[in-house]
Write a protein that holds these residues in place. Structure first.
Motif, PDB file in Angstrom:
ATOM      1  N   TYR A  13       0.778  -1.203  -0.065  1.00  0.00           N
ATOM      2  CA  TYR A  13      -0.181  -0.056   0.153  1.00  0.00           C
ATOM      3  C   TYR A  13       1.001   1.746  -0.202  1.00  0.00           C
ATOM      4  O   TYR A  13       1.762   1.230   0.758  1.00  0.00           O
ATOM      5  CB  TYR A  13      -0.661  -0.448   1.520  1.00  0.00           C
ATOM      6  N   PHE A  15       2.662   4.662   0.847  1.00  0.00           N
ATOM      7  CA  PHE A  15       2.128   5.450   2.396  1.00  0.00           C
ATOM      8  C   PHE A  15       1.790   4.679   3.176  1.00  0.00           C
ATOM      9  O   PHE A  15       1.112   5.220   3.814  1.00  0.00           O
ATOM     10  CB  PHE A  15       1.680   6.715   1.673  1.00  0.00           C
ATOM     11  N   GLY A  16       1.406   3.331   3.103  1.00  0.00           N
ATOM     12  CA  GLY A  16       0.703   2.362   4.497  1.00  0.00           C
ATOM     13  C   GLY A  16      -1.101   3.045   4.213  1.00  0.00           C
ATOM     14  O   GLY A  16      -1.291   2.029   4.828  1.00  0.00           O
ATOM     15  N   ASN A  17      -1.843   3.207   3.616  1.00  0.00           N
ATOM     16  CA  ASN A  17      -3.093   3.595   3.348  1.00  0.00           C
ATOM     17  C   ASN A  17      -4.205   2.730   2.709  1.00  0.00           C
ATOM     18  O   ASN A  17      -2.969   2.267   0.798  1.00  0.00           O
ATOM     19  CB  ASN A  17      -2.537   5.253   2.109  1.00  0.00           C
ATOM     20  N   THR A  18      -4.523   1.969   2.860  1.00  0.00           N
ATOM     21  CA  THR A  18      -5.324   0.886   2.308  1.00  0.00           C
ATOM     22  C   THR A  18      -5.910   1.143   1.018  1.00  0.00           C
ATOM     23  O   THR A  18      -6.285   0.466   0.634  1.00  0.00           O
ATOM     24  CB  THR A  18      -6.044   0.263   3.051  1.00  0.00           C
ATOM     25  N   ASN A  19      -6.149   2.548   1.237  1.00  0.00           N
ATOM     26  CA  ASN A  19      -7.206   3.114  -0.508  1.00  0.00           C
ATOM     27  C   ASN A  19      -6.336   3.203  -1.247  1.00  0.00           C
ATOM     28  O   ASN A  19      -6.274   3.440  -2.038  1.00  0.00           O
ATOM     29  CB  ASN A  19      -7.858   4.380   0.390  1.00  0.00           C
ATOM     30  N   LEU A  20      -4.913   2.700  -0.976  1.00  0.00           N
ATOM     31  CA  LEU A  20      -3.862   3.067  -2.466  1.00  0.00           C
ATOM     32  C   LEU A  20      -3.027   2.120  -2.552  1.00  0.00           C
ATOM     33  O   LEU A  20      -2.121   2.085  -2.333  1.00  0.00           O
ATOM     34  CB  LEU A  20      -3.104   4.229  -1.985  1.00  0.00           C
TER      35      LEU A  20
END
Length: 240
Positions: A13, A15-20
């Motif tokens: 992911y 930046f560690g963002n699960t939406n990305l």
């Protein structure tokens, strides 16, 4: 060998963002873009006034794509040649990625839909550029105003049909090959049960022939068809 039919794997992911999510398709696309960049640099390195060797191939490719664009879209359209060539190479190498143990980028709808949307923007831009905003809007009312809803649907259907056509052919080949591989493993275990479980002898041969068709012939055909449709639609928008 375990046979599964899944979408592209999520590798991590951003930046560690699960939406990305960073998917297998994204990674393979970057690899293919790097290869195309390397190929272009290699073919155009140390060019001379009198072409020879690899420069002959590079110039031949440029002349061929310029001729194809001009014959399909009309005179004065050679400015589209770089985009068409990039589209064709991305499609071809993206489909052939499976020959190098990577998932084909064109077996992901996001890839083909992205290309189709770029083509849709080019179509709309050229319709407005050459027909004006009034002419563009008036086109939805032809031949009579009651056809407006159908004309709008037809406009939206262009990128949808282009993306699903390419994706469907490549994903279909992947699914068919995977199913046959699974069936051959079951048959191999049934007929040649005395062999170790991880040796599926009947999987040797036929899958290679199928891959040669789906990965090579179909890849070339789909790259050519998608590029031709792009040129036809954009060319028609310029001349309408």
């Amino acid at each position: 060998m375990n046979v599964e039919i899944n979408g592209p794997k999520i590798l991590g992911y951003l930046f560690g963002n699960t939406n990305l999510p960073i998917t297998e398709t994204m990674r393979n696309s970057w690899i293919i873009m790097a290869f195309i960049l390397f190929l272009c640099i290699f073919l155009t390195h140390r060019m001379q006034k009198i072409p020879k060797g690899k420069q002959v191939l590079a110039e031949k490719a440029v002349l061929m794509i310029d001729g194809l664009v001009e014959s399909t879209m009309g005179e004065g359209c050679q400015a589209f040649s770089p985009y068409i060539m990039t589209l064709m190479m991305s499609s071809l190498f993206g489909s052939l990625a499976s020959l190098f143990w990577m998932r084909s980028t064109t077996a992901d709808l996001n890839t083909t839909l992205g290309w189709a949307l770029i083509t849709f923007v080019l179509i709309t831009f050229n319709k407005i550029k050459y027909g004006g905003i009034k002419g563009y809007l008036k086109g939805f009312l032809e031949p009579i105003f009651v056809m407006a809803p159908l004309n709008v649907l037809s406009e939206i259907a262009t990128p949808v049909s282009m993306s699903f056509r390419h994706f469907g052919n490549m994903a279909g080949g992947l699914v068919i090959t995977t199913l046959i591989m699974g069936a051959l493993k079951v048959l191999s275990n049934a007929v040649l049960g005395f062999l170790p479980d991880n040796i599926a002898l009947l999987q040797i041969g036929l899958p290679g022939v199928l891959s040669l068709y789906f990965d090579c012939f179909t890849a070339c055909m789909q790259a050519f068809i998608f590029s031709m449709l792009t040129m036809a639609y954009v060319g028609d928008a310029r001349n309408s």
